[in-house]
Motif scaffolding. Structure first.
Motif, mmCIF file in Angstrom:
data_model
loop_
_atom_site.group_PDB
_atom_site.id
_atom_site.type_symbol
_atom_site.label_atom_id
_atom_site.label_comp_id
_atom_site.label_asym_id
_atom_site.label_seq_id
_atom_site.Cartn_x
_atom_site.Cartn_y
_atom_site.Cartn_z
ATOM 1 N N LYS A 1 63.742 46.021 29.088
ATOM 2 C CA LYS A 1 62.742 46.960 28.597
ATOM 3 C C LYS A 1 62.277 47.863 29.732
ATOM 4 N N MET A 2 62.499 47.386 30.973
ATOM 5 C CA MET A 2 62.142 48.123 32.173
ATOM 6 C C MET A 2 62.924 47.543 33.343
ATOM 7 N N THR B 1 60.991 51.131 37.282
ATOM 8 C CA THR B 1 60.383 51.862 36.175
ATOM 9 C C THR B 1 58.979 52.306 36.582
ATOM 10 N N ALA C 1 56.011 55.251 32.466
ATOM 11 C CA ALA C 1 56.951 54.802 31.438
ATOM 12 C C ALA C 1 56.420 53.561 30.720
ATOM 13 N N VAL C 2 55.740 52.692 31.448
ATOM 14 C CA VAL C 2 55.171 51.500 30.824
ATOM 15 C C VAL C 2 54.009 51.897 29.907
ATOM 16 N N LYS D 1 52.576 45.456 36.549
ATOM 17 C CA LYS D 1 53.388 46.509 37.175
ATOM 18 C C LYS D 1 52.588 47.279 38.217
#
Length: 97
Positions: free
Chosen positions: A20-21, A25, A29-30, A75
């Motif tokens: 998904k990442m 990333t 984007a998250v 993240k």
């Protein structure tokens, strides 16, 4: 019971595993992934989830929003998600707007 900090790390690791990442990333984007989960939540109904029948679609999709947000906080390097949430709830308790 697992802490939110450990759960966020697990969510992040699962997102990497599911592609998904990636490690590179961007946080933006998250955030877009969170937005996507919100749209799915907005469309979810009261029916049982096809994925987890013991929960409704809207419960499952709400959980996905939380999972994506925990992934985002991991993240960006949030050091203490639990304390952040406590502090934010406390701030909201006396906010007047």
């Amino acid at each position: 019971m697992i802490t939110l900090n450990r759960l966020a790390k697990r969510c992040f690791d699962i997102a990497l595993k599911r592609k998904k990442m990636t490690e590179t990333t961007s946080p933006k984007a998250v955030v877009l992934a969170i937005s996507s989960e919100w749209r799915e939540l907005a469309e979810a109904g009261k029916e049982r989830s096809n994925h987890i029948p013991s929960w409704s679609e809207r419960e499952e999709e709400a959980a996905d929003v939380i999972i994506a947000t925990l992934t985002y906080l991991e993240k960006i390097g949030c050091n203490d998600i639990e304390q952040l949430l406590k502090d934010k709830v406390e701030f909201n308790s006396y906010r007047v707007d």
